[in-house]
Enzyme design. Structure first.
Site, PDB file in Angstrom:
ATOM      1  N   CYS A 155       0.827  -1.204   0.000  1.00  0.00           N
ATOM      2  CA  CYS A 155       0.000   0.000   0.000  1.00  0.00           C
ATOM      3  C   CYS A 155       0.870   1.266   0.000  1.00  0.00           C
ATOM      4  O   CYS A 155       1.667   1.493   0.912  1.00  0.00           O
ATOM      5  CB  CYS A 155      -0.919  -0.018   1.223  1.00  0.00           C
ATOM      6  SG  CYS A 155      -1.839   1.497   1.392  1.00  0.00           S
ATOM      7  N   ASP A 195      -1.117  15.998  -3.024  1.00  0.00           N
ATOM      8  CA  ASP A 195      -1.295  14.980  -4.059  1.00  0.00           C
ATOM      9  C   ASP A 195      -0.186  15.140  -5.107  1.00  0.00           C
ATOM     10  O   ASP A 195       0.176  16.260  -5.482  1.00  0.00           O
ATOM     11  CB  ASP A 195      -2.677  15.115  -4.723  1.00  0.00           C
ATOM     12  CG  ASP A 195      -3.056  13.866  -5.502  1.00  0.00           C
ATOM     13  OD1 ASP A 195      -3.954  13.131  -5.052  1.00  0.00           O
ATOM     14  OD2 ASP A 195      -2.441  13.612  -6.559  1.00  0.00           O
ATOM     15  N   GLY A 201     -13.300   5.526  -9.821  1.00  0.00           N
ATOM     16  CA  GLY A 201     -11.902   5.692 -10.203  1.00  0.00           C
ATOM     17  C   GLY A 201     -10.932   5.619  -9.039  1.00  0.00           C
ATOM     18  O   GLY A 201      -9.841   6.178  -9.093  1.00  0.00           O
ATOM     19  N   THR A 250      -7.989   4.514  -7.148  1.00  0.00           N
ATOM     20  CA  THR A 250      -6.775   3.828  -7.600  1.00  0.00           C
ATOM     21  C   THR A 250      -5.915   3.332  -6.441  1.00  0.00           C
ATOM     22  O   THR A 250      -5.094   2.442  -6.630  1.00  0.00           O
ATOM     23  CB  THR A 250      -5.913   4.759  -8.485  1.00  0.00           C
ATOM     24  OG1 THR A 250      -5.613   5.947  -7.752  1.00  0.00           O
ATOM     25  CG2 THR A 250      -6.639   5.120  -9.772  1.00  0.00           C
ATOM     26  N   HIS A 282      -8.998   7.423   1.616  1.00  0.00           N
ATOM     27  CA  HIS A 282      -8.408   8.758   1.699  1.00  0.00           C
ATOM     28  C   HIS A 282      -9.423   9.789   1.243  1.00  0.00           C
ATOM     29  O   HIS A 282     -10.330   9.476   0.465  1.00  0.00           O
ATOM     30  CB  HIS A 282      -7.133   8.850   0.845  1.00  0.00           C
ATOM     31  CG  HIS A 282      -7.329   8.389  -0.564  1.00  0.00           C
ATOM     32  ND1 HIS A 282      -7.394   7.053  -0.903  1.00  0.00           N
ATOM     33  CD2 HIS A 282      -7.507   9.082  -1.718  1.00  0.00           C
ATOM     34  CE1 HIS A 282      -7.600   6.947  -2.197  1.00  0.00           C
ATOM     35  NE2 HIS A 282      -7.673   8.168  -2.734  1.00  0.00           N
ATOM     36  N   HIS A 286      -9.848  13.372  -0.643  1.00  0.00           N
ATOM     37  CA  HIS A 286      -9.246  14.434  -1.451  1.00  0.00           C
ATOM     38  C   HIS A 286      -9.737  15.782  -0.923  1.00  0.00           C
ATOM     39  O   HIS A 286     -10.934  15.940  -0.654  1.00  0.00           O
ATOM     40  CB  HIS A 286      -9.661  14.310  -2.917  1.00  0.00           C
ATOM     41  CG  HIS A 286      -9.137  13.083  -3.592  1.00  0.00           C
ATOM     42  ND1 HIS A 286      -7.981  13.072  -4.337  1.00  0.00           N
ATOM     43  CD2 HIS A 286      -9.605  11.812  -3.613  1.00  0.00           C
ATOM     44  CE1 HIS A 286      -7.775  11.854  -4.810  1.00  0.00           C
ATOM     45  NE2 HIS A 286      -8.735  11.065  -4.389  1.00  0.00           N
TER      46      HIS A 286
HETATM   47  P1  5GP Z   1      -7.906   7.828  -5.868  1.00  0.00           P
HETATM   48  O1  5GP Z   1      -7.921   7.858  -7.360  1.00  0.00           O
HETATM   49  O2  5GP Z   1      -7.583   6.456  -5.326  1.00  0.00           O
HETATM   50  O3  5GP Z   1      -9.113   8.436  -5.211  1.00  0.00           O
HETATM   51  O4  5GP Z   1      -6.749   8.803  -5.438  1.00  0.00           O
HETATM   52  C1  5GP Z   1      -5.410   8.436  -5.340  1.00  0.00           C
HETATM   53  C2  5GP Z   1      -4.619   9.704  -5.365  1.00  0.00           C
HETATM   54  O5  5GP Z   1      -3.338   9.443  -4.862  1.00  0.00           O
HETATM   55  C3  5GP Z   1      -4.456  10.291  -6.775  1.00  0.00           C
HETATM   56  O6  5GP Z   1      -4.974  11.611  -6.795  1.00  0.00           O
HETATM   57  C4  5GP Z   1      -2.953  10.239  -7.016  1.00  0.00           C
HETATM   58  O7  5GP Z   1      -2.480  11.361  -7.719  1.00  0.00           O
HETATM   59  C5  5GP Z   1      -2.403  10.182  -5.602  1.00  0.00           C
HETATM   60  N1  5GP Z   1      -1.138   9.469  -5.491  1.00  0.00           N
HETATM   61  C6  5GP Z   1      -0.831   8.262  -6.042  1.00  0.00           C
HETATM   62  N2  5GP Z   1       0.430   7.902  -5.697  1.00  0.00           N
HETATM   63  C7  5GP Z   1       0.909   8.911  -4.911  1.00  0.00           C
HETATM   64  C8  5GP Z   1       2.168   9.122  -4.267  1.00  0.00           C
HETATM   65  O8  5GP Z   1       3.089   8.315  -4.318  1.00  0.00           O
HETATM   66  N3  5GP Z   1       2.304  10.274  -3.566  1.00  0.00           N
HETATM   67  C9  5GP Z   1       1.294  11.196  -3.459  1.00  0.00           C
HETATM   68  N4  5GP Z   1       1.547  12.302  -2.746  1.00  0.00           N
HETATM   69  N5  5GP Z   1       0.102  11.028  -4.073  1.00  0.00           N
HETATM   70  C10 5GP Z   1      -0.082   9.905  -4.790  1.00  0.00           C
HETATM   71 ZN    ZN Z   2      -2.561   1.332   3.535  1.00  0.00          ZN
END
Ligand code: 5GP
Ligand code: ZN
Length: 111
Positions: free
Chosen positions: A4, A30, A92, A94, A99, A101
């Site tokens: 993770c 982010d 979406g 990922t 978390h 935003h």
């Molecule tokens: P999701 O799409 O799961 O809601 O959001 C995942 C977020 O994590 C995305 O906005 C992506 O840019 C961010 N993210 C992915 N990998 C990393 C990382 O290694 N560092 C940081 N600071 N953000 C990340």
């Molecule tokens: Zn975790």
């Protein structure tokens, strides 16, 4: 959990720009910002999806949102902000670690 990204960030195994941290959660920038200010609030406890949260996990998430709502000034979001939680594939999501935003710093597009 071992793979993770957000757990690795929490443990300092991956770098991040950390703006805030306490016993419950951390706030980082982010890596791929979708607004002038795009932060992510990451609970310290690993739980993949909000639909898998325990009662305690839900309460902790509520507490985290409550804390964020009092941090506008220190986060530079005094003119408003948007909180988003992506749940599952259609949204979406990922990263499989819940978390929130936090988006703002400019007038956001309606959606
Ligand atoms: P999701 O799409 O799961 O809601 O959001 C995942 C977020 O994590 C995305 O906005 C992506 O840019 C961010 N993210 C992915 N990998 C990393 C990382 O290694 N560092 C940081 N600071 N953000 C990340
Ligand atoms: Zn975790």
């Amino acid at each position: 959990m071992e793979d993770c990204i957000f757990c690795k960030i929490r443990l300092g195994e991956l770098p991040s720009t950390k703006l805030y941290e306490d016993d419950d959660f951390m706030i980082i920038k982010d890596i791929n910002p979708q607004a002038k200010i795009h932060l992510i609030a990451i609970p310290k406890e690993h739980a993949p999806y909000i639909d898998m949260l325990t009662k305690e996990g839900s309460e902790r998430l509520g507490k985290i949102i409550g804390k964020i709502s009092h941090m506008q000034e220190e986060l530079g979001l005094t003119n408003g902000y948007r909180l988003i939680i992506n749940q599952g594939e259609d949204a979406g999501q990922t990263v499989g670690h819940i978390h929130i935003h936090i988006l703002g710093g400019e007038k956001l597009k309606e959606f």
